[in-house]
Design a protein around this motif. Structure first.
Motif, PDB file in Angstrom:
ATOM      1  N   GLU A  31       0.854  -1.181   0.000  1.00 24.97           N
ATOM      2  CA  GLU A  31       0.000   0.000   0.000  1.00 24.97           C
ATOM      3  C   GLU A  31       0.888   1.228   0.000  1.00 24.97           C
ATOM      4  N   PHE A  33       0.689   5.196   0.927  1.00 20.81           N
ATOM      5  CA  PHE A  33      -0.040   6.299   1.553  1.00 20.81           C
ATOM      6  C   PHE A  33       0.594   7.624   1.114  1.00 20.81           C
ATOM      7  N   GLU A  42      -6.048  10.527   3.680  1.00 15.94           N
ATOM      8  CA  GLU A  42      -6.985   9.417   3.473  1.00 15.94           C
ATOM      9  C   GLU A  42      -6.432   8.109   4.070  1.00 15.94           C
ATOM     10  N   LYS A  43      -5.883   8.213   5.282  1.00 19.68           N
ATOM     11  CA  LYS A  43      -5.242   7.042   5.896  1.00 19.68           C
ATOM     12  C   LYS A  43      -6.205   5.872   6.049  1.00 19.68           C
ATOM     13  N   HIS A  46      -6.865   3.930   2.869  1.00 19.53           N
ATOM     14  CA  HIS A  46      -5.724   3.083   2.501  1.00 19.53           C
ATOM     15  C   HIS A  46      -5.665   1.836   3.383  1.00 19.53           C
ATOM     16  N   ARG A  49      -8.277  -0.673   2.245  1.00 24.06           N
ATOM     17  CA  ARG A  49      -7.880  -1.396   1.042  1.00 24.06           C
ATOM     18  C   ARG A  49      -6.775  -2.400   1.352  1.00 24.06           C
ATOM     19  N   LEU A  50      -5.845  -2.039   2.223  1.00 21.34           N
ATOM     20  CA  LEU A  50      -4.770  -2.947   2.599  1.00 21.34           C
ATOM     21  C   LEU A  50      -5.332  -4.223   3.224  1.00 21.34           C
ATOM     22  N   LYS A 143      -4.054  -5.309  -4.434  1.00 24.46           N
ATOM     23  CA  LYS A 143      -2.833  -4.516  -4.610  1.00 24.46           C
ATOM     24  C   LYS A 143      -1.644  -5.409  -4.277  1.00 24.46           C
ATOM     25  N   ILE A 202      -7.756   5.146  -4.261  1.00 22.23           N
ATOM     26  CA  ILE A 202      -8.189   6.043  -3.190  1.00 22.23           C
ATOM     27  C   ILE A 202      -8.490   7.426  -3.760  1.00 22.23           C
ATOM     28  N   THR A 239      -2.345   8.148  -6.190  1.00 19.48           N
ATOM     29  CA  THR A 239      -1.804   8.747  -4.973  1.00 19.48           C
ATOM     30  C   THR A 239      -0.736   9.785  -5.281  1.00 19.48           C
TER      31      THR A 239
END
Length: 284
Positions: A31, A33, A42-43, A46, A49-50, A143, A202, A239
Protein backbone atom coordinates in the motif's frame (compact mmCIF):
# COMPACT_ATOMS: atom_id res chain seq x y z
CA UNK A 1 13.57 5.21 10.15
CA UNK A 2 11.96 2.01 8.87
CA UNK A 3 9.02 -0.03 10.12
CA UNK A 4 10.16 -3.66 10.28
CA UNK A 5 7.81 -6.32 11.63
CA UNK A 6 6.15 -3.98 14.08
CA UNK A 7 9.23 -2.04 15.26
CA UNK A 8 10.84 1.22 14.18
CA UNK A 9 14.43 0.39 13.26
CA UNK A 10 17.44 1.64 11.33
CA UNK A 11 18.06 0.28 7.84
CA UNK A 12 20.95 -1.96 8.92
CA UNK A 13 18.60 -3.85 11.29
CA UNK A 14 16.44 -5.13 8.40
CA UNK A 15 17.19 -8.68 7.30
CA UNK A 16 15.06 -10.32 4.60
CA UNK A 17 15.33 -14.11 4.31
CA UNK A 18 16.18 -15.63 0.93
CA UNK A 19 13.24 -17.95 1.63
CA UNK A 20 10.76 -15.06 1.80
CA UNK A 21 7.79 -15.86 -0.44
CA UNK A 22 7.69 -12.29 -1.64
CA UNK A 23 11.03 -12.99 -3.31
CA UNK A 24 10.04 -16.38 -4.78
CA UNK A 25 6.42 -15.81 -5.76
CA UNK A 26 5.59 -12.13 -5.34
CA UNK A 27 3.43 -13.54 -2.54
CA UNK A 28 2.39 -10.38 -0.80
CA UNK A 29 0.61 -7.04 -1.00
CA UNK A 30 1.54 -3.40 -0.59
CA UNK A 31 0.00 0.00 0.00
CA UNK A 32 1.18 3.53 -0.75
CA UNK A 33 -0.04 6.30 1.55
CA UNK A 34 0.30 9.96 0.52
CA UNK A 35 1.84 12.40 2.98
CA UNK A 36 1.21 16.14 2.71
CA UNK A 37 3.08 18.43 5.09
CA UNK A 38 3.78 15.47 7.34
CA UNK A 39 0.16 14.34 7.52
CA UNK A 40 -1.20 11.07 6.12
CA UNK A 41 -3.92 11.71 3.52
CA UNK A 42 -6.98 9.42 3.47
CA UNK A 43 -5.24 7.04 5.90
CA UNK A 44 -8.33 5.02 6.78
CA UNK A 45 -9.23 4.42 3.13
CA UNK A 46 -5.72 3.08 2.50
CA UNK A 47 -5.93 0.84 5.56
CA UNK A 48 -9.31 -0.47 4.43
CA UNK A 49 -7.88 -1.40 1.04
CA UNK A 50 -4.77 -2.95 2.60
CA UNK A 51 -6.80 -5.26 4.83
CA UNK A 52 -9.09 -6.14 1.92
CA UNK A 53 -6.03 -7.18 -0.11
CA UNK A 54 -4.74 -9.23 2.84
CA UNK A 55 -8.05 -11.07 3.08
CA UNK A 56 -8.05 -11.76 -0.66
CA UNK A 57 -4.61 -13.40 -0.55
CA UNK A 58 -5.26 -15.09 2.81
CA UNK A 59 -2.51 -13.42 4.84
CA UNK A 60 -3.33 -12.89 8.53
CA UNK A 61 -1.36 -10.29 10.45
CA UNK A 62 -0.36 -10.69 14.09
CA UNK A 63 -1.47 -7.08 14.65
CA UNK A 64 -4.95 -5.56 14.68
CA UNK A 65 -5.94 -2.76 12.34
CA UNK A 66 -5.73 -0.31 15.24
CA UNK A 67 -2.20 -1.48 16.08
CA UNK A 68 -1.08 -1.21 12.46
CA UNK A 69 -2.65 2.24 12.20
CA UNK A 70 -0.63 3.36 15.23
CA UNK A 71 2.56 1.94 13.66
CA UNK A 72 1.93 3.86 10.46
CA UNK A 73 1.38 7.05 12.46
CA UNK A 74 4.65 6.52 14.34
CA UNK A 75 6.57 5.98 11.11
CA UNK A 76 5.02 9.09 9.53
CA UNK A 77 6.02 11.15 12.58
CA UNK A 78 9.69 10.31 11.94
CA UNK A 79 9.32 11.77 8.42
CA UNK A 80 8.68 15.32 9.58
CA UNK A 81 6.58 18.02 7.92
CA UNK A 82 7.35 17.10 4.31
CA UNK A 83 5.48 15.91 1.24
CA UNK A 84 6.05 12.30 0.28
CA UNK A 85 4.78 8.76 0.48
CA UNK A 86 4.70 6.01 3.06
CA UNK A 87 5.28 2.62 1.43
CA UNK A 88 4.10 -0.47 3.29
CA UNK A 89 4.80 -4.01 2.03
CA UNK A 90 3.62 -7.26 3.57
CA UNK A 91 4.65 -10.73 2.37
CA UNK A 92 3.50 -14.13 3.58
CA UNK A 93 6.94 -14.58 5.12
CA UNK A 94 9.73 -17.15 4.90
CA UNK A 95 9.02 -20.80 4.15
CA UNK A 96 10.38 -23.69 2.14
CA UNK A 97 9.75 -23.07 -1.55
CA UNK A 98 6.42 -24.66 -2.45
CA UNK A 99 3.39 -23.49 -4.38
CA UNK A 100 1.17 -24.55 -1.48
CA UNK A 101 0.52 -21.92 1.16
CA UNK A 102 2.64 -22.71 4.23
CA UNK A 103 0.85 -23.28 7.51
CA UNK A 104 3.52 -21.82 9.79
CA UNK A 105 5.00 -18.83 7.94
CA UNK A 106 4.94 -15.52 9.80
CA UNK A 107 4.15 -12.41 7.70
CA UNK A 108 7.02 -10.04 7.00
CA UNK A 109 6.27 -6.30 7.00
CA UNK A 110 8.42 -3.42 5.79
CA UNK A 111 7.53 0.25 5.76
CA UNK A 112 9.40 3.45 4.96
CA UNK A 113 8.82 7.06 3.93
CA UNK A 114 10.40 9.03 1.11
CA UNK A 115 10.00 12.53 -0.26
CA UNK A 116 7.92 12.97 -3.41
CA UNK A 117 7.57 16.32 -5.15
CA UNK A 118 4.12 17.22 -6.42
CA UNK A 119 4.05 17.20 -10.26
CA UNK A 120 2.79 20.79 -10.45
CA UNK A 121 3.89 21.52 -14.03
CA UNK A 122 2.28 18.32 -15.32
CA UNK A 123 -0.88 19.11 -13.39
CA UNK A 124 -1.02 22.46 -15.17
CA UNK A 125 -0.23 21.24 -18.69
CA UNK A 126 -1.34 17.61 -18.76
CA UNK A 127 0.50 14.48 -19.88
CA UNK A 128 1.03 12.43 -23.02
CA UNK A 129 -0.21 8.82 -23.00
CA UNK A 130 -0.51 5.78 -25.25
CA UNK A 131 -2.93 2.86 -25.26
CA UNK A 132 -1.85 -0.77 -24.83
CA UNK A 133 -3.54 -4.13 -24.48
CA UNK A 134 -4.24 -5.00 -20.86
CA UNK A 135 -2.23 -8.20 -20.36
CA UNK A 136 -2.48 -8.37 -16.58
CA UNK A 137 -4.15 -11.06 -14.50
CA UNK A 138 -7.86 -11.00 -13.58
CA UNK A 139 -7.50 -9.95 -9.95
CA UNK A 140 -6.31 -6.39 -10.35
CA UNK A 141 -8.45 -5.29 -7.37
CA UNK A 142 -5.78 -6.87 -5.14
CA UNK A 143 -2.83 -4.52 -4.61
CA UNK A 144 -0.36 -7.36 -4.93
CA UNK A 145 3.39 -7.40 -5.52
CA UNK A 146 2.86 -8.97 -8.98
CA UNK A 147 3.53 -5.90 -11.09
CA UNK A 148 5.65 -7.23 -13.96
CA UNK A 149 2.96 -6.64 -16.60
CA UNK A 150 2.46 -3.12 -15.25
CA UNK A 151 6.16 -2.29 -15.33
CA UNK A 152 6.62 -3.63 -18.86
CA UNK A 153 3.67 -1.56 -20.08
CA UNK A 154 4.95 1.53 -18.27
CA UNK A 155 8.36 1.06 -19.87
CA UNK A 156 6.76 0.71 -23.31
CA UNK A 157 5.01 4.02 -22.69
CA UNK A 158 8.28 5.66 -21.65
CA UNK A 159 10.01 4.28 -24.76
CA UNK A 160 7.28 5.98 -26.81
CA UNK A 161 7.83 9.30 -25.02
CA UNK A 162 4.63 8.98 -22.96
CA UNK A 163 4.07 9.39 -19.24
CA UNK A 164 1.50 6.62 -18.84
CA UNK A 165 -0.15 3.73 -20.71
CA UNK A 166 -3.94 3.44 -20.79
CA UNK A 167 -4.86 -0.25 -20.79
CA UNK A 168 -7.57 -1.79 -22.96
CA UNK A 169 -9.12 -5.24 -22.50
CA UNK A 170 -11.46 -6.62 -25.18
CA UNK A 171 -12.08 -3.16 -26.57
CA UNK A 172 -12.93 -1.57 -23.23
CA UNK A 173 -10.66 0.71 -21.22
CA UNK A 174 -9.80 -0.58 -17.75
CA UNK A 175 -7.18 1.63 -16.08
CA UNK A 176 -3.51 2.60 -16.46
CA UNK A 177 -0.31 0.94 -15.29
CA UNK A 178 -0.36 2.84 -11.99
CA UNK A 179 -3.50 4.98 -12.04
CA UNK A 180 -7.21 4.98 -12.74
CA UNK A 181 -8.53 6.73 -15.86
CA UNK A 182 -11.69 8.77 -16.39
CA UNK A 183 -13.23 10.57 -19.33
CA UNK A 184 -15.58 13.53 -19.51
CA UNK A 185 -18.22 13.55 -22.25
CA UNK A 186 -20.93 16.23 -22.44
CA UNK A 187 -20.31 17.14 -18.81
CA UNK A 188 -20.49 13.56 -17.46
CA UNK A 189 -17.54 11.81 -15.79
CA UNK A 190 -17.30 8.15 -16.79
CA UNK A 191 -14.94 5.50 -15.41
CA UNK A 192 -14.65 1.73 -15.21
CA UNK A 193 -16.75 0.20 -12.42
CA UNK A 194 -14.95 -1.37 -9.48
CA UNK A 195 -14.29 -5.09 -9.74
CA UNK A 196 -11.50 -7.57 -10.47
CA UNK A 197 -10.24 -5.74 -13.59
CA UNK A 198 -9.17 -2.52 -11.82
CA UNK A 199 -7.79 -1.31 -8.51
CA UNK A 200 -10.25 0.77 -6.50
CA UNK A 201 -8.04 3.84 -6.28
CA UNK A 202 -8.19 6.04 -3.19
CA UNK A 203 -7.91 9.21 -5.30
CA UNK A 204 -10.61 7.76 -7.53
CA UNK A 205 -12.84 7.52 -4.46
CA UNK A 206 -12.08 11.14 -3.55
CA UNK A 207 -12.91 12.30 -7.08
CA UNK A 208 -16.27 10.52 -6.97
CA UNK A 209 -17.11 12.29 -3.71
CA UNK A 210 -15.99 15.63 -5.12
CA UNK A 211 -18.09 15.14 -8.26
CA UNK A 212 -21.20 14.46 -6.19
CA UNK A 213 -20.55 17.49 -3.98
CA UNK A 214 -20.11 19.66 -7.09
CA UNK A 215 -23.20 18.30 -8.83
CA UNK A 216 -21.18 16.77 -11.68
CA UNK A 217 -22.77 13.59 -13.09
CA UNK A 218 -20.53 10.59 -12.39
CA UNK A 219 -21.04 7.16 -13.94
CA UNK A 220 -19.28 3.88 -13.07
CA UNK A 221 -20.24 2.51 -16.45
CA UNK A 222 -17.00 1.97 -18.32
CA UNK A 223 -16.19 3.10 -21.86
CA UNK A 224 -14.65 1.83 -25.07
CA UNK A 225 -11.39 2.75 -26.75
CA UNK A 226 -13.40 4.69 -29.33
CA UNK A 227 -15.16 6.65 -26.58
CA UNK A 228 -11.78 7.38 -24.98
CA UNK A 229 -10.48 8.87 -28.21
CA UNK A 230 -13.67 10.93 -28.66
CA UNK A 231 -13.78 12.28 -25.09
CA UNK A 232 -13.98 15.99 -24.31
CA UNK A 233 -11.60 15.56 -21.37
CA UNK A 234 -9.48 12.71 -20.01
CA UNK A 235 -7.68 12.52 -16.69
CA UNK A 236 -5.97 9.90 -14.55
CA UNK A 237 -5.94 9.65 -10.77
CA UNK A 238 -3.49 8.14 -8.31
CA UNK A 239 -1.80 8.75 -4.97
CA UNK A 240 1.18 10.48 -6.58
CA UNK A 241 -0.41 11.83 -9.80
CA UNK A 242 -3.42 13.29 -7.95
CA UNK A 243 -5.94 14.47 -10.61
CA UNK A 244 -3.72 14.50 -13.70
CA UNK A 245 -5.02 15.85 -17.03
CA UNK A 246 -4.33 13.78 -20.16
CA UNK A 247 -3.88 16.06 -23.13
CA UNK A 248 -2.61 13.59 -25.73
CA UNK A 249 -3.30 9.92 -26.51
CA UNK A 250 -1.42 8.04 -29.23
CA UNK A 251 -0.21 11.34 -30.66
CA UNK A 252 -3.75 12.78 -30.89
CA UNK A 253 -4.91 15.76 -28.83
CA UNK A 254 -7.64 15.26 -26.26
CA UNK A 255 -10.27 17.93 -26.86
CA UNK A 256 -8.53 21.26 -27.33
CA UNK A 257 -5.23 19.86 -26.11
CA UNK A 258 -5.30 21.62 -22.74
CA UNK A 259 -6.72 20.53 -19.34
CA UNK A 260 -10.51 20.78 -19.40
CA UNK A 261 -12.81 22.79 -17.15
CA UNK A 262 -14.15 19.82 -15.17
CA UNK A 263 -10.67 18.39 -14.69
CA UNK A 264 -9.47 21.71 -13.31
CA UNK A 265 -12.50 21.96 -11.03
CA UNK A 266 -11.72 18.53 -9.60
CA UNK A 267 -8.05 19.43 -9.21
CA UNK A 268 -9.02 22.49 -7.19
CA UNK A 269 -11.41 20.51 -5.00
CA UNK A 270 -8.85 17.78 -4.43
CA UNK A 271 -6.16 20.23 -3.40
CA UNK A 272 -8.48 22.01 -1.00
CA UNK A 273 -8.83 18.73 0.90
CA UNK A 274 -5.18 18.57 1.94
CA UNK A 275 -3.56 21.95 1.41
CA UNK A 276 -5.60 25.11 0.65
CA UNK A 277 -2.47 26.91 -0.55
CA UNK A 278 -1.93 24.24 -3.23
CA UNK A 279 -4.70 25.68 -5.40
CA UNK A 280 -2.82 28.96 -5.65
CA UNK A 281 0.38 27.02 -6.41
CA UNK A 282 -1.30 25.19 -9.29
CA UNK A 283 -3.14 28.19 -10.73
CA UNK A 284 -0.14 30.49 -10.32
Amino acid sequence: MFLWNGRLVQEDEIQVSYLDRGYYFGDGIYEVFRIYDGKLFEKQAHLNRLFQSLREVRITLPWSEAELSAMVDSLAETFGKKDGILYLQITRGAAKRSHLLPESAEPSMLGYCEEVVRPVEQLKKGINTITLDDERWHKCHIKSLNLLANTLARQEAADAGAEEAILVRDGRVTECTASNVMIVKKGVIITHPNGPLILDGITKQVVERLAKLSGIPYRNAGFTLEELMDADEVFVTSTTKEVMPVTMINGIKVGSGIPGVITQLLQHGFEQKFKPAAAAELLG
